[in-house]
Structure formats: C-alpha cells, structure tokens
Design an enzyme around this catalytic site. Structure first.
Site, PDB file in Angstrom:
ATOM      1  N   ARG A 162       3.494  38.813  66.413  1.00 28.34           N
ATOM      2  CA  ARG A 162       2.982  40.084  65.534  1.00 28.34           C
ATOM      3  C   ARG A 162       2.996  41.168  66.385  1.00 28.34           C
ATOM      4  NH1 ARG A 162      -0.672  35.522  64.867  1.00 28.34           N
ATOM      5  NH2 ARG A 162      -0.683  34.686  62.707  1.00 28.34           N
ATOM      6  N   LYS A 176      -4.517  35.874  66.195  1.00 31.74           N
ATOM      7  CA  LYS A 176      -5.519  35.649  65.360  1.00 31.74           C
ATOM      8  C   LYS A 176      -6.798  34.942  65.553  1.00 31.74           C
ATOM      9  CE  LYS A 176      -3.572  37.842  60.955  1.00 31.74           C
ATOM     10  NZ  LYS A 176      -3.449  37.461  59.635  1.00 31.74           N
ATOM     11  N   HIS A 190       7.224  43.396  60.812  1.00 34.64           N
ATOM     12  CA  HIS A 190       7.005  41.874  60.223  1.00 34.64           C
ATOM     13  C   HIS A 190       8.134  41.163  59.884  1.00 34.64           C
ATOM     14  CE1 HIS A 190       3.599  39.544  60.144  1.00 34.64           C
ATOM     15  NE2 HIS A 190       3.803  39.060  58.926  1.00 34.64           N
ATOM     16  N   ARG A 248       9.193  38.770  62.535  1.00 38.66           N
ATOM     17  CA  ARG A 248       8.599  37.370  62.644  1.00 38.66           C
ATOM     18  C   ARG A 248       9.109  36.550  61.563  1.00 38.66           C
ATOM     19  NH1 ARG A 248       3.758  35.203  64.281  1.00 38.66           N
ATOM     20  NH2 ARG A 248       2.270  34.313  62.732  1.00 38.66           N
ATOM     21  N   HIS A 279      -0.025  30.030  63.155  1.00 45.49           N
ATOM     22  CA  HIS A 279      -0.447  29.987  61.886  1.00 45.49           C
ATOM     23  C   HIS A 279      -1.571  29.031  61.649  1.00 45.49           C
ATOM     24  CE1 HIS A 279       3.464  31.145  59.911  1.00 45.49           C
ATOM     25  NE2 HIS A 279       2.929  32.231  60.056  1.00 45.49           N
ATOM     26  N   TYR A 295       8.991  29.063  55.021  1.00 41.05           N
ATOM     27  CA  TYR A 295      10.362  29.071  55.539  1.00 41.05           C
ATOM     28  C   TYR A 295      11.198  27.917  55.422  1.00 41.05           C
ATOM     29  CZ  TYR A 295       7.761  32.677  58.323  1.00 41.05           C
ATOM     30  OH  TYR A 295       7.262  33.640  58.699  1.00 41.05           O
TER      31      TYR A 295
END
Length: 601
Positions: free
Chosen positions: A431, A463, A550, A553, A576, A585
C-alpha cells in the site's frame, strides 16, 4: 570597481554577479514605487565605449563658460572651436550613450532614497523576487504580496503545490522571508509553517471559531438541546466512559482505535459526517437517531452528489456538503465531501458507523444500535454500476509500455527514484503508506533451503498493526542497489544506517511523504498517457489517466494470480484479512471468455 570595492578582488565572475544583483535590487526598488521607467532604465546595459580612453565630452554650455566667459566668439565660431577640441561630440552614438548615462544617474539618485523600505501587501511580487520565481507566482494567480499572503493563509503549508516548479524548499524560503517582515505584512499562522497533520488537534480551534455549521468536528458545537445529554437512545444510568454528550462519546470511541493514521482518519471522517448530518440536516442529536433516521442517512449518502436538484428530497442542498478536494480543514471552504461516494464507499461508511453504535451500546452510552435493523441495500442511483471486472489494473502490455516509457526518460533524481519505485511497488503489492514506511532496517536475508544463496525479505507493518514478511525478487534488489548508489549510499543495502528510507525525498535521505509519492506516480501515469495519445492510442491513454497508486497493488495481485500463484499465498503477500478480498484476482476469467467468443465470430 571589483578591485576597489569587493573583498574578492579581481574575480570577474563574482564582479559580474555582484553588478547583476545591484541592478536587480535597484530595479525592484523602483517597481515597488511604481516607477517602471526608472526600473527599465536601470536594467539597460551600456554598450562598450569605443573611445573610453578619451576625456568626457562637456556640454556646449560648459565649454562656453570655460573658454568664452566674456562672449568674445560668435555662436558659429564657438561651435567650430568646440568640435575641433572634442570631435567625438559629433558622433551620434556617443551622444546617445552620454544621454543614457545621464538618465541612469538621475534614476539612481531617485531610487537610492527608496531602498530602505519594507514590503507591503500591495507590492508586486516582481518587485521583491527574482524574475523566474515572480513569473511562477504570477502564473499561479499570485501577482502581489497580498495575494501571496492570502494564498498561504487559505491553503496553509502546501500552498505552493499549484505554483509551477516551486517546490517545498523554495516555498519554505519564501515563507521565511515573509516572516521577516511581519511588522509590515502581519503574522503568518502556524499552519503555514508545518503540515496540519503534524500540528496538535487543539491548533484547529485557534484557527477557526466554534459554531453550529458544516465545519470540522474539532470546531463543531451543537445546540444544548441537540448535544445528546438527554438523547432518547441514551442508556439509563451512568455510561462506562467519561462522556456526557455525543461529541465526547465520539472522541472516546476514536481514542480506542489503534492502527495507521489513515485508518484513524477514516473513522473520524465517518463519525464527523454522521454527527453533522444528524444535527444540521435532521435536527436531532446523534443519540436521538432511530431506525428511520438511519435508513434516511443511508439513502442520503448514496444520493449525495448524483441527484438532480429538483429531485433532491432533503432540506439542505447537496452543494452545501461538497467542496473541493484536498481543501485544508482550517479553511472556511472545507466540506466533509469532495464528490459523490461509490457504492462500495457507502457500504464501508455504514459498516464503520454501525461499529460506532455497537461500541456505544457496549459501554452503556446508548441503549440499542439502530443500524442493526437497517438493511444495506442502497437507494437507486442513475450512476453507472460498479465494475463487474477488475478494471483498476495494468495489463501485461500496459505495464511493459510503462517500463519502456520510464527507461526512455532523461536520467535525473526523479527518474532514478521512479525506476526503483514502480518495479518495487508492482512486485510487492505494498500500500502507499507501506511504501513510504519501508526502510533499510526492515530488510533481512534468509538462507535458501535448497542450495547456496539467500532470499531477501522486507518486514511490513500493515493494516491493524499487523506485521508480515514480503519477499523481494532479485530484479527488485538490483534496482534498489542502483537507486542507493545513485543517492550516494553503499550499494549493499545492509551497509547503510537502519533508518535510511528505501524511498527518499529528491536530493535528501529523508523519507518521502505519502502525498508527494502519490503526486509523483500520478504525474508519470499522465505523462505516459500523453505519449500514448500522441501515437494515436487514445483508448489506451484513458487507462493511464485514470490510474492511481493503488493500481500497482491490484496489478501485483492480478499478474501473480494469472501466473498460477495460489490464492492463500496471494493473501499472505498482500496482507488481506479475508480470503474473499484476495479472490477478486482469481474468480473471473472474462478475457478467456472473450477470446472464445472472438474465435467463433
């Protein structure tokens, strides 16, 4: 002159530079007083004097006073004698040069008395700054010192981003110069000298007045009856937090949230929007909102900015809530929205708000969570539907073109950085906040299980404060070594100080900011788009114009998925929390379907 007046003596380069500085200073002083003619005179260069060794030519009157004080000669005889004595007086160019010198001397005499002045708001920027800087300011709509002060006070520390080729360092020098003349120009606010995010929250309350209006939550005040002290949804008894009203309850909730600054801002933003809407639009305290109010807010969020004015069912017009993007919070032009929200953004906002009320119930501030009874189906919108394919990604062909375009750029600090950043971001899927946070101290090596050699890894804080290990390929490490060497550092990454950022500011070893890196990458995407458009590939150029950081990514995830990397490894690489997020994806193969249809056409 240099030998007589300069400490450096007969240094011709410094002598010429000093003369240029003197001429510019005098001309700027003339401009400050509105004396444009004198300013122009003082900028004129005298042509070389072919008879510089001859004595100066006196005027005819001076010659008469010296040689014929009694008036013995007739006028014709006196002129003939004058020209015989000073034949150069008949040369028109010499006479013009003499007159120009006299005019310049008179201008100097006038301007000398005006030098000891301070700048005032009405002065032109061209009267105080070098011409290149003044021209850039004028192009940005800043013609005077007053306009410059207004721009800085309105936009704060990043006032310079709309000024072409100025930059952060040049802007800092201008601000420092202005602060040296606060006696005549007035003081500059603190937010002009440092980014707002680096200032304490209390600073905003010193810049803006508290009021009941569409303003940031820090300076928002609700009427006593709408503050939430007696809200209908208040839990009976004393709450388990130190909060007597809704504003304080929100602050308590925000204080319990940890994680990245981006996450904290997202939580504050959604709570702020709901509080403003409840008081200003709905006329209720936050702790008065019921199920019907929450359903109305859901519809309001999904309709804002995309509904015809005559069909807008709410009291306050949409335009009152929407402002320009990146407007500072201290500016009166700030608004909580910069445009309509996408469907996914609305759902994300509702999730955060529902979490807020769930927490308020847990700490016994509210009696129940009204959002638990509200469906998440959004109001109908004429907007285009969400993408049914993963469109925010560079195809293999587009990525190859971008790399070729980058290799063709002239070598400089910015290009050297891009040649590392783009492959690094695409290969790791980091990110934006993780890219600028990466440093030498986060790198480590591990021996290979089979055979000799090591693998390079990067520790990444993602995150939710979760750490993960991200592999770095040999290609990325080669790019890093080249980039470090270009910066004057040791090509061996681990031989450098641990605090050294992997991505630095231009001309510095300080870490680049997220906003600066975002702007840099957007710029190169737009440059690639212009190059494609020039080749007649307008459709391909549109993708690059839309591209953001982004996309890198998404490109990482999409390219690895198409090459057969298992989804659980993709999830680990990208950090994630849910496997469902990573599955975007892998779950569609629309290009293969298109190819099958195309082959049968």
């Amino acid at each position: 002159m240099a030998d007589r007046y300069l400490e450096t003596g007969l240094d011709l380069r410094l002598a010429k530079g000093t003369l240029t500085w003197l001429r510019d200073t005098l001309s700027q002083a003339a401009l400050r007083q509105g004396k444009r003619g004198e300013a122009r005179l003082l900028r004129l260069h005298l042509a070389p004097n072919p008879q510089a060794a001859t004595p100066a030519v006196p005027s005819l009157d001076d010659f008469r006073a010296e040689h014929d004080p009694d008036g013995f000669y007739r006028e014709e005889e006196l002129i003939r004698l004058y020209l015989e004595t000073f034949p150069q007086a008949a040369d028109r160019k010499i006479r013009q040069r003499q007159r120009l010198m006299e005019r310049q001397l008179k201008a100097l005499d006038v301007i000398e008395r005006l030098l000891a002045t301070d700048p005032v708001p009405g002065d032109l920027v061209s009267a105080w700054f070098d011409k290149p800087v003044a021209d850039r300011l004028v192009l940005a709509g800043i013609p005077t010192i007053g306009a410059l002060l207004e721009r800085i006070r309105e936009r704060g520390y990043r006032w310079w981003i709309t000024v072409p080729k100025l930059g952060e360092k040049g802007a800092a020098r201008i601000v420092a110069w202005l602060r040296g003349y606060e006696s005549s120009l007035g003081p500059l606010p603190d937010h002009a000298t440092a980014p707002v995010r680096s200032l304490p929250v209390s600073m905003l309350t010193q810049i803006r007045v508290r009021e009941t209006a569409i303003v940031p939550i820090e300076v928002f005040t609700a009427p006593q009856e709408l503050a939430g002290e007696t809200g209908s949804n208040r839990h009976p008894g004393r709450p388990r937090i130190q909060a007597t009203n809704d504003h304080q309850a929100i602050e308590s909730w925000l204080a319990t949230k940890s994680g990245s600054p981006n996450t904290s801002r997202a939580y504050r933003k959604e709570a702020e929007r709901l509080l403003l809407w409840a008081v200003i639009e709905r006329g209720k305290a936050l702790s008065d909102l019921g199920v019907e109010d929450c359903a109305a807010y859901r519809n309001w969020l999904s309709m804002l900015g995309r509904t015809n004015p005559e069909q807008w069912p709410f009291r306050i017009p949409q335009g009152e809530w929407i402002g320009r993007r990146n407007t500072p919070r201290f500016s009166p032009a700030w608004r909580p929205f910069d445009g309509p929200l996408s469907a996914s953004s609305v759902r994300h906002a509702l999730t955060i708000i529902s979490g807020l009320f769930e927490w308020l119930v847990q700490v016994q501030y509210c009696a129940f969570n009204p959002w638990s009874a509200v469906g998440r189906k959004l109001a109908a919108s004429p907007d285009t539907p969400d993408d049914v394919e993963l469109t925010r990604v560079f195809s293999t062909g587009q990525w190859d073109y971008l790399m070729s375009f980058l290799d063709a750029l002239p070598a400089d600090d910015a290009t050297s950085r891009l040649r590392f950043v783009l492959p690094f971001a695409q290969a790791t899927g980091l990110r934006l906040s993780e890219l600028v946070d990466a440093s030498i101290g986060r790198l480590y090596t591990m021996p290979l299980k089979d055979g000799l050699g090591v693998r390079w890894m990067l520790k990444v804080l993602g995150k939710g404060g979760k750490w993960r290990a991200v592999p770095l390929s040999s290609r990325v490490m080669d790019r890093l070594r080249e980039y470090l060497a270009y910066r004057g550092l040791d090509p061996d990454p681990l031989a450098n100080p641990p605090e050294t950022p992997l991505i630095s500011r231009l001309g510095s070893q300080e870490p680049v900011t997220g906003s600066a890196l975002y702007k840099t990458l957007r710029t190169v995407f737009h440059q690639a788009a212009e190059s494609l458009a020039a080749d007649g590939k307008d459709q391909e150029a549109k993708a690059f114009r839309r591209a953001t950081v982004h996309w890198l990514r998404h490109t990482c995830g999409a390219h690895l998925a198409s090459s057969g990397v298992p989804v659980n490894l993709l999830q680990k690489l990208l950090g994630h929390a849910s496997l469902a997020t990573t599955s975007i994806y892998t779950e569609t193969d629309d290009e293969r379907l298109w190819a099958e249809i195309e082959s049968r056409a």
